[in-house]
Design an enzyme around this catalytic site. Structure first.
Site, PDB file in Angstrom:
ATOM      1  N   SER A 278       0.836  -1.195   0.000  1.00 10.43           N
ATOM      2  CA  SER A 278       0.000   0.000   0.000  1.00 10.43           C
ATOM      3  C   SER A 278       0.870   1.245   0.000  1.00 10.43           C
ATOM      4  O   SER A 278       2.021   1.223   0.457  1.00 10.43           O
ATOM      5  CB  SER A 278      -0.892   0.009   1.252  1.00 10.43           C
TER       6      SER A 278
ATOM      7  N   TYR B 241      -1.636  -0.790  10.463  1.00  6.58           N
ATOM      8  CA  TYR B 241      -1.846  -1.136   9.051  1.00  6.58           C
ATOM      9  C   TYR B 241      -0.644  -0.721   8.216  1.00  6.58           C
ATOM     10  O   TYR B 241      -0.099  -1.515   7.442  1.00  6.58           O
ATOM     11  CB  TYR B 241      -3.111  -0.452   8.538  1.00  6.58           C
TER      12      TYR B 241
END
Length: 251
Positions: free
Chosen positions: A142, A156
């Site tokens: 990501s 995350y």
């Protein structure tokens, strides 16, 4: 790509979003696709149906990838049906919940790290023995691995940072076996992820930081996966991270 026809592709987290888009695209290329899901059975069945309508072959497999034994079982079921794995797409992952560092508990730590890190490591571990020369492993990381993500996303972002770094390490380990390992790092993509975790105001603020002045779509991520899966297109590409973010981050 004609070299992908008949290839066996295991896509984790394939019921929605980028995983679903990838599964359908590989189906359209004539692949045999294992469509993994955890809780979204109806959506996974719809993806499998789309794969078969597009000319591919589909297997639906369920499992909680936070559990190592489930990772092993999913790989085993895929191999039992299709005899091997040519392409592994470690797509499963989620923010799970926005949590300030002061509120991080053991439970939320295990949920986020287990889903984003353990799933990738263990699915890779169990798939490698069923892959041959020319195999491809593609991890989903990501933009958060680069910029730390938004509010309450430290676990995350950190877990995706792990995925990005481990991609390079595993690529070195498997290069001698002619198995390539790469990653795709999406930016702000309009998927159920942001429907759940980002407000319209947050999405607009993100959009304003993107040179292309718009958010991306799951389908716009698919080409990177096809490129990395195809030995014809990327046989000399390993240990790389392809950024798909409209120019929001340029390493």
């Amino acid at each position: 790509m004609d070299d992908l026809k008949g290839k066996v592709v295991l896509v984790t987290g394939a019921s929605t979003g980028i995983g679903a888009a990838c599964a359908k695209a590989f189906g359209a290329l004539g692949c045999k696709v294992a469509v993994h899901y955890n809780s979204s059975k109806a959506a996974a069945m719809a993806v499998a149906e789309a794969v078969e309508k597009a000319g591919g072959e589909a297997l639906v497999v369920q499992g909680d990838l936070r559990v190592s034994a489930e990772c092993k079982r999913i790989v085993t079921e895929t191999v039992k049906r299709f005899k091997r794995i040519d392409v592994l797409i470690n797509n499963a992952g989620a923010l799970v919940k926005r949590v300030p560092i002061t509120d991080v508990s053991d439970e939320i730590f295990d949920d986020i790290v287990g889903l984003n890190v353990r799933s990738m490591m263990m699915c890779t571990k169990y798939s490698v023995s069923h892959m041959t020369r020319g195999g491809s492993i593609i991890n989903l990381t990501s933009i958060a691995a680069r910029n730390g993500g938004g509010p309450g996303a430290s676990l995350y972002a950190g877990s995706k940072g792990f995925v990005s770094t481990a991609t390079k390490s595993i690529a070195k380990e498997l290069a001698g076996r002619q198995i390539r390992v790469n990653a795709v790092a999406p930016g702000v993509i309009t998927t159920p992820f942001h429907d759940k975790f980002s407000t319209p105001e947050q999405l607009e603020a993100m959009r304003l930081t993107i040179p292309m002045a718009r958010l991306g779509t799951a389908d716009e991520c698919v080409g990177a996966f096809i490129y990395l899966a195809s030995e014809k297109l990327s046989s000399y590409v390993t240990g790389q991270i392809i950024e798909v973010n409209g120019g929001q981050y340029m390493p």
